[in-house]
Structure formats: structure tokens, C-alpha cells
Design an enzyme around this catalytic site. Structure first.
Site: not given
Ligand SMILES: *[C@@H]1O[C@H](CO)[C@@H](O)[C@H](O)[C@H]1NC(C)=O
Ligand SMILES: *[C@@H]1O[C@H](CO)[C@@H](O)[C@H](O)[C@H]1NC(C)=O
Ligand SMILES: *[C@@H]1O[C@H](CO)[C@@H](O)[C@H](O)[C@H]1NC(C)=O
Ligand SMILES: *[C@@H]1O[C@H](CO)[C@@H](O)[C@H](O)[C@H]1NC(C)=O
Ligand SMILES: *[C@@H]1O[C@H](CO)[C@@H](O)[C@H](O)[C@H]1NC(C)=O
Length: 368
Positions: A56, A103, A136-137
């Protein structure tokens, strides 16, 4: 509609791209740096290398109010750097594009390439720290992997963003500036891999993504944060230290890792999934168990069968947010404090390293 912020990024990128043609360096007003290898350079500042993987923080949406459903990993590392001219007051920065994906698409091959490049960079006396930009995932998995595979006192800082670069109040630029500031700070040495988002410095070993949407998503409820940013400068709560029981794995030259799958525990779970995972290639299983690693009777029989018949390594973790899991029976390992996705990374590395039972126990069931 394309936001003006994105257009600013795009024009900065176009300027950066023209470097190769010998055009003037696109430095913001007020900078009078010399130029080395096509990039600005200040001999009084440390050198930080930024490895970009997508996510992101490099995401682009069609409007400034769109914060879900955008394209992750749309912008290259040069655009991320050009969007934050304040970086040049903190450090000399160099960008390396390792991947440009969301990710969820990070693979063991990408992680191995990333950690090998980081190790080579940190082994150089001319690099003081590295930053990794990441979605971030699964950021916690990559940060944990780097924590276990990079051998250096120098800072390794993993950073992401919860809002795409095109969003109003995008968090990527300040997160990147804070991450580079941290990587350049001598006080950040000897703390293992760290995660930076939302003005916090977090240790990679225990930190997890706790909320799918909010900016303050990275947390370790039990172990807490390492520090905070005040005026972009890191302030630490503690002297440098590392988690107990944290092992190191040498992955020099590795190109793949053993497959480890995670099974989720719930009422009336399907016992057949264990042998199905093994049949499709899993060398290890992590169980996101109920409570402290609990599994159903029928499910436990199936787990014991793959351990006995197929030599599968099994780690009992928990589906709860926090907790410590001891071995549930005479077989398998307790995941200790590790959540399932971190226990999976640890087990992949331990299987790669050829750990025997006794060594497995020391990394999962360490005593303080
Ligand atoms: C280089 O960095 C030093 C230390 O931050 C600063 O004092 C100096 O003004 C910088 N030089 C230039 C040309 O920007
Ligand atoms: C860089 O630092 C100088 C000196 O503190 C300051 O005047 C300038 O505004 C800074 N530039 C950026 C882009 O932050
Ligand atoms: C990582 O991948 C890049 C691009 O494929 C390649 O050029 C580089 O040699 C690889 N580095 C390592 C350490 O494997
Ligand atoms: C930064 O990198 C340059 C080479 O690009 C090197 O000459 C310089 O010594 C490095 N600075 C530090 C503090 O390591
Ligand atoms: C696992 O063990 C069972 C029982 O011995 C065997 O039938 C099966 O082929 C084994 N699976 C693998 C992937 O080796």
C-alpha cells in the site's frame, strides 16, 4: 480522477528517470548537494539503502478518498523517495526494487533474495542501516524472517502504510521518513529487525497486525513497543536488547524453503486436512489451536498419524491473539509465544537448517 499528490509523485519520478540522460538532479529547493553516481550525496550524513517490495505504501487509487480496493505496488521506489525530499536531510538514500507486489504475494524466493541482498549491504562498512518497504498484510512475517536471518547490529527497519500514496492524509511519506531516520540512528543498533508505522518503533519478533483497516494496527499487546517518534526523531523506552530464545539461521545461497502449512482450529474441524496438506507437499504443519493449542480428538489422531508415518514436524500454536503454548501431548512442539504465521516462518527455517528434535525444542519452547 487522479489526485494532485499523485501527479507530484509522477513528475518527480519523471525527473528522476531523466537522470540517466544527464539532466540536473531533481533536488528540492535549498539543497546544494554534490552528485555521486547520479544521486545527491552529503558526506556528513549516513548511508541508508531502501529495499522496496510493493504494498500500500506504493499503492495508487483512482481518487484521494479511496482507501480500499486500490492497486498495491503500483509505484516504484524512485517515486517513493522523490515524494519525501526531507529524506536528504537525514541520510543519503539509495533505492533497490526487489519486487512490487501486494504482500500476500511475497514468496520464500523473494524473502531469500531480500535477506541475502540486505546481508551483503550491511556487511559493507559504507552502509549504516536498511529500510524495507512492504505491504502491511504479511509485513510481520517478512520482518520476523529478517529478524531471524540477518546477522548484523545495524538497523533493519520494515515500513508500510495503511493508506495508498494517492489518499488524503496518506501515511506512507511520514512512515518512510521515520523509518529512514530510525535506520540512520546509532541508537537503533542491536535491537533486531523493527517495524515502523503510526509513529511507533516496534520489535519485529512479537509485533502483529491487529486490525485490517486502522492506522494503529501494529501491536504487541504483551511485549509492547520499543519506542516512539517525537518530531520524526526516535525516542526509545529501553536500552538495546533482543528477545530471549531468538535464533539465527544462515540462508546464504538458499533459493527455496520447505513448505509449511497452517491449519485453523475450530469446532468440528476436518481431520482429513492434515494428511491432505502432507500429500500436497507440506513438510511441516502449524496448528492455530483452540485455547493453548487445543485440537479435537479425531483431529489429534490424524496429526499423530502424519508425525509418525510421514515424519511431519508439527507445531501447536493458538488462534487467540496472545498466549503461550506448551506441547499438548507427547508429539509435536509447543509454539511458545509465537502466533501461527510466525511459528510457520520459524519452522520453515528450522526444517531448512535440518534441526533435530532437541534443537526444535530450544527455539519453540525456550526458557527464560
Ligand atoms: C550535509 O549534512 C549536514 C549534517 O546534517 C548539514 O549540516 C549540511 O548542511 C549538509 N550539507 C548540504 C550541502 O546540504
Ligand atoms: C532541510 O534542513 C534545513 C536546515 O534545517 C531546512 O532549512 C530545510 O527546510 C530542510 N529541508 C527539508 C525538505 O526538510
Ligand atoms: C535477487 O534478484 C535480483 C533480480 O532477479 C538479482 O539480480 C539478484 O542477483 C538477486 N540477489 C540475490 C542475492 O539472490
Ligand atoms: C556513504 O557511501 C559513500 C559511497 O557512496 C562512501 O564514500 C561514504 O564513506 C559512505 N558514508 C559512510 C558514513 O559510510
Ligand atoms: C504418509 O504416510 C502414509 C502412511 O504410511 C502413506 O500412505 C502416505 O503415502 C505418506 N504420504 C507421503 C506424502 O509420504
Amino acid at each position: 480522477m487522479v489526485s494532485s499528490k499523485f501527479l507530484a509523485f509522477a513528475s518527480a519520478a519523471a525527473a528522476a528517470a531523466s537522470l540517466a540522460l544527464g539532466s540536473p538532479v531533481p533536488l528540492p529547493a535549498g539543497f546544494h548537494l554534490s552528485v555521486r553516481d547520479g544521486t545527491p550525496y552529503n558526506a556528513s550524513l549516513p548511508n541508508v539503502t531502501i529495499f522496496a517490495t510493493g504494498g500500500t505504501i506504493a499503492g495508487s487509487a483512482s481518487s484521494s478518498d479511496q482507501t480500499t480496493g486500490y492497486q498495491a505496488g503500483a509505484l516504484g521506489v524512485d517515486i517513493l523517495i522523490a515524494a519525501v525530499p526531507q529524506l536528504w536531510n537525514v541520510s543519503n538514500v539509495r533505492g533497490v526494487q526487489v519486487a512490487n507486489v501486494g504482500s500476500e504475494s511475497i514468496t520464500p524466493a523473494i524473502l531469500l533474495n531480500l535477506t541475502q541482498q540486505i546481508q551483503a549491504e550491511l556487511d559493507s562498512p559504507y552502509c549504516q542501516g536498511v529500510v524495507v518497504t512492504h505491504g502491511t498484510d504479511t509485513l510481520e512475517e517478512s520482518a520476523f524472517f529478517l529478524d531471524l536471518t540477518v546477522r548484523s547490529e545495524k538497523p533493519v527497519v520494515v515500513v508500510g502504510a495503511m493508506r495508498p500514496a494517492t489518499a488524503i492524509s496518506a501515511d506512507g511519506p511520514i512512515n518512510l521518513l521515520e523509518a529512514v531516520t530510525l535506520a540512520a540512528d546509532p541508537g537503533a543498533r542491536g535491537r533486531g529487525a523493527m517495524i515502523v508505522l503510526n509513529d511507533r518503533v516496534a520489535g519485529a519478533f512479537y509485533t502483529t497486525k491487529s486490525n485490517a483497516n486502522s492506522l494503529d494496527t501494529f501491536r504487541s499487546a504483551e511485549q509492547g513497543f520499543l519506542g516512539f517518534f517525537i518530531n520524526i526523531k526516535p525516542k526509545f523506552y529501553f536500552a538495546p536488547s533482543l528477545p530471549l530464545g531468538r535464533p539465527y539461521f544462515d540462508v546464504t545461497g538458499a533459493t527455496s524453503l520447505p513448505e509449511v502449512d497452517i491449519l485453523f482450529g475450530h469446532q468440528a474441524l476436518n481431520p482429513a486436512l492434515a494428511s491432505a496438506a502432507v500429500a500436497s507437499g507440506a513438510k511441516g504443519l502449524v496448528l492455530a489451536g483452540m485455547g493453548a493449542g487445543g485440537w479435537t480428538d479425531a483431529g489429534s489422531e490424524a496429526i499423530e498419524a502424519v508425525i509418525e508415518n510421514n515424519g511431519t514436524a508439527v507445531v501447536y500454536s493458538r488462534r487467540s491473539m496472545d498466549g503461550y503454548v506448551e506441547p499438548t501431548g507427547s508429539v509435536g512442539y509447543g509454539g511458545g509465544f509465537l502466533n501461527p504465521q510466525k511459528a510457520r516462518i520459524m519452522l520453515q527455517l528450522a526444517l531448512y537448517a535440518g534441526y533435530e528434535t532437541a534443537q526444535m525444542k530450544t527455539i519453540f519452547e525456550f526458557d527464560s
